[in-house]
Scaffold this active site. Sequence first.
Site, PDB file in Angstrom:
ATOM      1  N   LYS A 106      -8.130 -46.670  16.831  1.00  0.00           N
ATOM      2  CA  LYS A 106      -6.951 -45.930  16.391  1.00  0.00           C
ATOM      3  C   LYS A 106      -6.006 -46.883  15.663  1.00  0.00           C
ATOM      4  O   LYS A 106      -5.712 -47.974  16.166  1.00  0.00           O
ATOM      5  CB  LYS A 106      -6.255 -45.341  17.618  1.00  0.00           C
ATOM      6  CG  LYS A 106      -5.668 -43.949  17.454  1.00  0.00           C
ATOM      7  CD  LYS A 106      -5.092 -43.484  18.793  1.00  0.00           C
ATOM      8  CE  LYS A 106      -4.595 -42.059  18.739  1.00  0.00           C
ATOM      9  NZ  LYS A 106      -3.962 -41.653  20.000  1.00  0.00           N
TER      10      LYS A 106
HETATM   11  O1  G3P Z   1      -2.124 -39.054  21.100  1.00  0.00           O
HETATM   12  C1  G3P Z   1      -0.805 -38.898  20.668  1.00  0.00           C
HETATM   13  C2  G3P Z   1      -0.015 -38.274  21.757  1.00  0.00           C
HETATM   14  O2  G3P Z   1      -0.225 -38.982  22.964  1.00  0.00           O
HETATM   15  C3  G3P Z   1       1.470 -38.238  21.461  1.00  0.00           C
HETATM   16  O3  G3P Z   1       2.000 -37.213  22.257  1.00  0.00           O
HETATM   17  O4  G3P Z   1       3.712 -36.117  23.646  1.00  0.00           O
HETATM   18  O5  G3P Z   1       3.935 -38.575  23.057  1.00  0.00           O
HETATM   19  O6  G3P Z   1       4.263 -36.806  21.296  1.00  0.00           O
HETATM   20  P1  G3P Z   1       3.556 -37.172  22.600  1.00  0.00           P
END
Ligand code: G3P
Length: 241
Positions: A106
């Site tokens: 990633k």
């Molecule tokens: O994989 C990306 C994800 O973990 C981000 O999610 O909830 O931190 O915006 P969030």
Amino acid sequence: MCARIFQALNFGAYLNITFSRHQMRFFVDTADVSELEKLLVTGMVDGVTTNPSLIAKSGRNILEVTKEIASMVDGPVSAEVTATDYDTMMLEGEKLAAIASNIAVKVPLTVDGLRTCKTLSDQGTMVNVTLCFSAAQALLAAKAGATFISPFVGRLDDMGMDGMELIESIRDVYDAYPTLNTDILVASIRNPRHVERAAEVGADVGTLPPRVIWDMYQHPLTSKGLDDFMADWAGAGQSIL
Ligand code: G3P
């Protein structure tokens, strides 16, 4: 005899259409091995995504926990670099990719991140380009050979925008150029409605926090209906076994 051959060919064509039909894959967005174990028994897990925040939350060494997760699922496991410069991203990316054959490295959607994406994908490594917030960025990632693009819908919603409109736009852009081989991996998913809308748009993958997967099973009418079935059956005075 001819009829039987034709029937067999017809069945083969049917199987080909059915099993080649595109379906939305579910990745679990977590570095919590115990949470992943609970979800694996559902048969709904097609892969895993992690990021530096999820790894830090796990309290475990990134190389160890990534290796364990990669051994638990057959599908892609995204492991994110933590450097921001090309040279160090490449060193980290190659080290992460060496953990297992199902690792997707990633990288952030930056100039150096897409340079790294291009080099790694040219080497045959899966690359997940993350922190995408525009279709223009998604187009750059596809041109850099990304295996997956991760647009963050929840964080756009948090700003009062409609994150799913970004998915629609990226779907339109990618479908305009069939030679682009990047899968749309919807990230920052907050609820089952995000999953529904991503599927309606034709996103290839959704990476779901464990809670969202469990929430997808729930509906009050399902619970009530089952309770009613069980109550009526209890009064029937019979058993299947
Ligand atoms: O994989 C990306 C994800 O973990 C981000 O999610 O909830 O931190 O915006 P969030």
